[in-house]
Design an enzyme around this catalytic site. Sequence first.
Site: not given
Length: 238
Positions: A25, A38, A73-74, A205
């Site tokens: 991300d 972006r 994410n569409w 973890e």
Amino acid sequence: MFGLFRSKKVETAPPAVSHIAFIMDGNGRWAKRRGLPREAGHRPGARTFQRIVEHCLARGIPTVTVYAFSTENWRRPQREIDEIMELLEKYIDDTFTRYADRDVEIVFIGRRDGLSPALVEKMEKLEAGSRGRTSRVNIALNYGGRDEIVRAVNRLSEEGKLPCDEATLSAALDTAGRPDPDLVIRTGGDFRTSNFLLWESAYAEYFFTDTLWPDFTERELDRILSDFARRHRRFGGV
Ligand code: IPE
Ligand code: IPE
Ligand code: MG
């Protein structure tokens, strides 16, 4: 068994990691900070992805999963979706050549519907050509953890295998055949799973870093691996 990929530079004994997963991300913010649109962050993000996967294999980690595109994410602008899909196609083309003689299989996890037929064809060709190899790279594309569980349950229902136990459900997931992730790393500074490997990460973890994905380095990954080696995993015991 994994000697083929073990880097000569390993100074400390690598921790026992069977499966590492990444929520990659921060691409959009990386671009914005440079005054770029972006979508300009996804190309450097794709380069980081290739570098980091190589590093994991060199460290002898046999299964690596990366979150490339979620079922949510569409909702992004079409221009950005097109850029991501184009990069994925390019990655597949490159991988065909680069991984031709490597002992690594590539598996796409997630839904196939909604993706372009040309992309799906390339994905399936790459999967078929690399099937059965020792190490595995799972690419989560059009992937959602809830969607994966629902598809698995529906398939089991169609096959008359319900009710079922945990092992049967695990075996019906897209990630079947490999151990659950030992650690999940999220870059970009947010503290959430965003629907990634919900079932598989029950005892993973988690590591969260503010570093934006295009800036994530092998060095930072090594620090996280050292930290992981010091964690005490109890799995409900004492
Ligand atoms: C992650 O980076 C890549 C994908 C979700 C495809 P983002 O594009 O989400 O970057 P930020 O979080 O907006 O900075
Ligand atoms: C998670 O990132 C999905 C991927 C890395 C592919 P997002 O940027 O989509 O997550 P949210 O929207 O911040 O939760
Ligand atoms: Mg994001």
